[in-house]
Scaffold this motif. Sequence first.
Motif, PDB file in Angstrom:
ATOM      1  N   GLY A   1     -32.394  38.833 -27.495  1.00 60.64           N
ATOM      2  CA  GLY A   1     -31.657  38.383 -28.668  1.00 60.64           C
ATOM      3  C   GLY A   1     -30.659  39.443 -29.068  1.00 60.64           C
ATOM      4  O   GLY A   1     -30.458  40.423 -28.342  1.00 60.64           O
TER       5      GLY A   1
ATOM      6  N   LYS B   1     -25.642  31.883 -31.711  1.00 59.09           N
ATOM      7  CA  LYS B   1     -24.472  31.048 -31.413  1.00 59.09           C
ATOM      8  C   LYS B   1     -23.713  30.640 -32.671  1.00 59.09           C
ATOM      9  O   LYS B   1     -22.504  30.877 -32.765  1.00 59.09           O
ATOM     10  CB  LYS B   1     -24.893  29.827 -30.598  1.00 59.09           C
TER      11      LYS B   1
ATOM     12  N   HIS C   1     -27.343  28.584 -21.710  1.00 60.44           N
ATOM     13  CA  HIS C   1     -27.996  27.441 -22.355  1.00 60.44           C
ATOM     14  C   HIS C   1     -27.920  26.209 -21.460  1.00 60.44           C
ATOM     15  O   HIS C   1     -28.896  25.456 -21.340  1.00 60.44           O
ATOM     16  CB  HIS C   1     -27.332  27.165 -23.708  1.00 60.44           C
TER      17      HIS C   1
ATOM     18  N   PRO D   1     -32.769  35.510 -32.507  1.00 55.85           N
ATOM     19  CA  PRO D   1     -32.807  34.552 -31.399  1.00 55.85           C
ATOM     20  C   PRO D   1     -31.418  34.045 -31.012  1.00 55.85           C
ATOM     21  O   PRO D   1     -30.531  33.905 -31.848  1.00 55.85           O
ATOM     22  CB  PRO D   1     -33.653  33.391 -31.950  1.00 55.85           C
ATOM     23  N   TRP D   2     -31.276  33.742 -29.724  1.00 51.27           N
ATOM     24  CA  TRP D   2     -29.995  33.250 -29.213  1.00 51.27           C
ATOM     25  C   TRP D   2     -29.578  31.965 -29.911  1.00 51.27           C
ATOM     26  O   TRP D   2     -28.393  31.719 -30.134  1.00 51.27           O
ATOM     27  CB  TRP D   2     -30.064  33.046 -27.705  1.00 51.27           C
ATOM     28  N   ALA D   3     -30.544  31.127 -30.276  1.00 47.11           N
ATOM     29  CA  ALA D   3     -30.215  29.872 -30.958  1.00 47.11           C
ATOM     30  C   ALA D   3     -29.535  30.143 -32.300  1.00 47.11           C
ATOM     31  O   ALA D   3     -28.677  29.373 -32.736  1.00 47.11           O
ATOM     32  CB  ALA D   3     -31.479  29.046 -31.165  1.00 47.11           C
ATOM     33  N   LEU D   4     -29.906  31.224 -32.975  1.00 48.55           N
ATOM     34  CA  LEU D   4     -29.248  31.596 -34.224  1.00 48.55           C
ATOM     35  C   LEU D   4     -27.961  32.363 -33.963  1.00 48.55           C
ATOM     36  O   LEU D   4     -27.030  32.307 -34.762  1.00 48.55           O
ATOM     37  CB  LEU D   4     -30.179  32.464 -35.070  1.00 48.55           C
TER      38      LEU D   4
ATOM     39  N   HIS E   1     -30.518  26.356 -18.985  1.00 43.28           N
ATOM     40  CA  HIS E   1     -31.842  26.566 -19.588  1.00 43.28           C
ATOM     41  C   HIS E   1     -32.382  27.962 -19.278  1.00 43.28           C
ATOM     42  O   HIS E   1     -33.554  28.144 -18.968  1.00 43.28           O
ATOM     43  CB  HIS E   1     -32.830  25.488 -19.129  1.00 43.28           C
TER      44      HIS E   1
ATOM     45  N   THR F   1     -32.056  32.406 -20.338  1.00 44.46           N
ATOM     46  CA  THR F   1     -31.741  33.365 -21.383  1.00 44.46           C
ATOM     47  C   THR F   1     -30.454  34.074 -20.978  1.00 44.46           C
ATOM     48  O   THR F   1     -30.305  34.452 -19.811  1.00 44.46           O
ATOM     49  CB  THR F   1     -32.875  34.404 -21.524  1.00 44.46           C
TER      50      THR F   1
ATOM     51  N   ILE G   1     -23.611  32.869 -23.676  1.00 45.33           N
ATOM     52  CA  ILE G   1     -24.705  32.130 -24.304  1.00 45.33           C
ATOM     53  C   ILE G   1     -24.654  30.657 -23.906  1.00 45.33           C
ATOM     54  O   ILE G   1     -25.670  30.056 -23.540  1.00 45.33           O
ATOM     55  CB  ILE G   1     -24.645  32.280 -25.843  1.00 45.33           C
ATOM     56  N   GLU G   2     -23.466  30.063 -23.966  1.00 47.10           N
ATOM     57  CA  GLU G   2     -23.322  28.641 -23.645  1.00 47.10           C
ATOM     58  C   GLU G   2     -23.624  28.355 -22.178  1.00 47.10           C
ATOM     59  O   GLU G   2     -24.281  27.363 -21.852  1.00 47.10           O
ATOM     60  CB  GLU G   2     -21.923  28.155 -24.017  1.00 47.10           C
TER      61      GLU G   2
END
Length: 100
Positions: free
Chosen positions: A50, A73, A32, A68-71, A35, A37, A28-29
């Motif tokens: 996700g 992490k 990210h 979502p990936w943002a959640l 930029h 997925t 994930i990092e």
Amino acid sequence: MPISKTTATDIALAWREIERAEDLLLKIEEAHKKHETPDVRDAFGRPQGGLQLGVPSGHASHTLFDVPWALAKPIIEAHIAAKKSLIAALTEKARIEMAE
């Protein structure tokens, strides 16, 4: 006296969860930073946008899809922290078992 099989198994399972979670967190990092997925695929090789969270079996399953990936992490980071705390507690339990 050696530690119990249950304690040893619980420690091993917690370490396995940490290793899997850290691997996923790294993916994930890295994505990210670029930029992108994360390239995480299901059992059929399909890319996933996700994660899924929940209990996926039975007629009363409780599953959230496309978290979502943002959640994902912070959830993964909290999961790692919880498993590390569990290992600390199990390590103390193992010490007590060995002293008996």
